[in-house]
Design a protein around this motif. Structure first.
Motif, mmCIF file in Angstrom:
data_model
loop_
_atom_site.group_PDB
_atom_site.id
_atom_site.type_symbol
_atom_site.label_atom_id
_atom_site.label_comp_id
_atom_site.label_asym_id
_atom_site.label_seq_id
_atom_site.Cartn_x
_atom_site.Cartn_y
_atom_site.Cartn_z
ATOM 1 N N ASN A 13 0.818 -1.213 0.000
ATOM 2 C CA ASN A 13 0.000 0.000 0.000
ATOM 3 C C ASN A 13 0.854 1.266 0.000
ATOM 4 N N MET A 14 2.177 1.140 0.141
ATOM 5 C CA MET A 14 3.068 2.287 0.028
ATOM 6 C C MET A 14 3.441 2.568 -1.427
ATOM 7 N N LEU A 15 2.985 1.738 -2.349
ATOM 8 C CA LEU A 15 3.282 1.905 -3.766
ATOM 9 C C LEU A 15 2.742 3.248 -4.258
ATOM 10 N N ASN A 16 3.577 4.014 -4.918
ATOM 11 C CA ASN A 16 3.204 5.336 -5.431
ATOM 12 C C ASN A 16 2.509 5.181 -6.786
ATOM 13 N N ILE A 17 1.302 4.662 -6.753
ATOM 14 C CA ILE A 17 0.561 4.407 -7.991
ATOM 15 C C ILE A 17 0.311 5.709 -8.747
ATOM 16 N N ALA A 18 -0.100 6.740 -8.034
ATOM 17 C CA ALA A 18 -0.386 8.021 -8.700
ATOM 18 C C ALA A 18 0.860 8.557 -9.413
ATOM 19 N N GLY A 19 2.009 8.486 -8.757
ATOM 20 C CA GLY A 19 3.250 8.956 -9.377
ATOM 21 C C GLY A 19 3.629 8.128 -10.583
ATOM 22 N N LEU A 20 3.482 6.823 -10.484
ATOM 23 C CA LEU A 20 3.814 5.950 -11.608
ATOM 24 C C LEU A 20 2.849 6.149 -12.763
ATOM 25 N N GLU A 21 1.583 6.380 -12.471
ATOM 26 C CA GLU A 21 0.594 6.577 -13.535
ATOM 27 C C GLU A 21 0.796 7.897 -14.271
ATOM 28 N N ARG A 22 1.576 8.818 -13.709
ATOM 29 C CA ARG A 22 1.904 10.065 -14.420
ATOM 30 C C ARG A 22 3.007 9.839 -15.451
ATOM 31 N N LEU A 23 3.688 8.704 -15.355
ATOM 32 C CA LEU A 23 4.719 8.355 -16.333
ATOM 33 C C LEU A 23 4.045 7.778 -17.571
ATOM 34 N N ASP A 24 4.789 7.648 -18.640
ATOM 35 C CA ASP A 24 4.272 6.971 -19.838
ATOM 36 C C ASP A 24 4.196 5.486 -19.511
ATOM 37 N N LEU A 25 2.992 4.981 -19.355
ATOM 38 C CA LEU A 25 2.793 3.596 -18.917
ATOM 39 C C LEU A 25 3.327 2.572 -19.912
ATOM 40 N N GLN A 26 3.522 2.979 -21.164
ATOM 41 C CA GLN A 26 4.011 2.045 -22.182
ATOM 42 C C GLN A 26 5.512 2.156 -22.416
ATOM 43 N N SER A 27 6.189 2.995 -21.648
ATOM 44 C CA SER A 27 7.646 3.139 -21.774
ATOM 45 C C SER A 27 8.364 2.098 -20.931
ATOM 46 N N PRO A 28 9.525 1.647 -21.419
ATOM 47 C CA PRO A 28 10.330 0.748 -20.607
ATOM 48 C C PRO A 28 10.837 1.480 -19.365
ATOM 49 N N VAL A 29 11.122 0.721 -18.331
ATOM 50 C CA VAL A 29 11.582 1.311 -17.079
ATOM 51 C C VAL A 29 12.564 0.366 -16.402
ATOM 52 N N VAL A 30 13.582 0.949 -15.798
ATOM 53 C CA VAL A 30 14.489 0.188 -14.940
ATOM 54 C C VAL A 30 14.248 0.671 -13.521
ATOM 55 N N MET A 31 13.970 -0.264 -12.642
ATOM 56 C CA MET A 31 13.712 0.051 -11.245
ATOM 57 C C MET A 31 14.991 -0.165 -10.449
ATOM 58 N N LEU A 32 15.428 0.904 -9.794
ATOM 59 C CA LEU A 32 16.568 0.844 -8.884
ATOM 60 C C LEU A 32 16.018 0.503 -7.504
ATOM 61 N N ASN A 33 16.394 -0.660 -6.995
ATOM 62 C CA ASN A 33 15.943 -1.132 -5.686
ATOM 63 C C ASN A 33 17.067 -0.967 -4.678
ATOM 64 N N LEU A 34 16.783 -0.287 -3.574
ATOM 65 C CA LEU A 34 17.719 -0.122 -2.470
ATOM 66 C C LEU A 34 17.102 -0.794 -1.249
ATOM 67 N N MET A 35 17.832 -1.724 -0.639
ATOM 68 C CA MET A 35 17.267 -2.492 0.467
ATOM 69 C C MET A 35 18.165 -2.491 1.692
ATOM 70 N N ARG A 36 17.512 -2.401 2.827
ATOM 71 C CA ARG A 36 18.166 -2.569 4.125
ATOM 72 C C ARG A 36 17.407 -3.695 4.826
ATOM 73 N N PHE A 37 18.125 -4.678 5.322
ATOM 74 C CA PHE A 37 17.490 -5.863 5.888
ATOM 75 C C PHE A 37 17.439 -5.832 7.411
ATOM 76 N N HIS A 38 16.415 -6.486 7.943
ATOM 77 C CA HIS A 38 16.355 -6.738 9.379
ATOM 78 C C HIS A 38 17.437 -7.765 9.714
#
Length: 142
Positions: A13-38
């Protein structure tokens, strides 16, 4: 670089759907994932890293089913430039999707929420995903 188990878990539910939907939905995308583990998985089943490996085993086939691919993963070793506070990451991943819509489809699917996300929440004290657009790539075939 381990976060305390008292930190609030992350959820889809923290997904920024509104922000992503402002992008061109048919454009390719690379997602940069940054993670910190418990240090310990929130469900008590091994470490945060162990929970993340369970998450990955479920998520990678979901990514591939939508035409995506894991481009690169690696351990985050040290902050080389910039503020140190809040930037102590454990792991980095670059994941390419054929479209922004494909990423949204996966992240909002019932299967992702039911099967994958609980492992992510159990393993990650923090997980930031940044949608990127290509300016230059050495990965591109000539």
């Amino acid at each position: 670089m381990q976060a305390s188990p008292e930190e609030v878990p992350l959820a889809v539910n923290m997904l920024n759907i509104a922000g992503l939907e402002r992008l061109d939905l048919q454009s390719p995308v690379v997602m940069l994932n940054l993670m910190r583990f418990h240090a310990r998985s929130r469900d008590g089943d091994g470490s945060g890293w162990d929970a993340y490996l369970r998450y990955s085993a479920i998520t990678v086939p979901m990514i591939k089913a939508r035409g995506g691919t894991l481009l690169w993963t690696g351990d985050a070793k040290a902050i080389a430039l910039g503020p140190h506070a809040g930037n102590e990451w454990d792991f980095v991943a670059l994941v390419q999707y054929p479209t922004v819509a494909a990423f949204l489809d996966m992240m909002t699917s019932e299967a992702y929420e039911r099967e994958a996300d609980p492992h992510r929440v159990n393993g990650c004290a923090e997980h930031v995903i940044i949608a990127t657009s290509e300016a230059y790539s050495k990965f591109r075939a000539a």
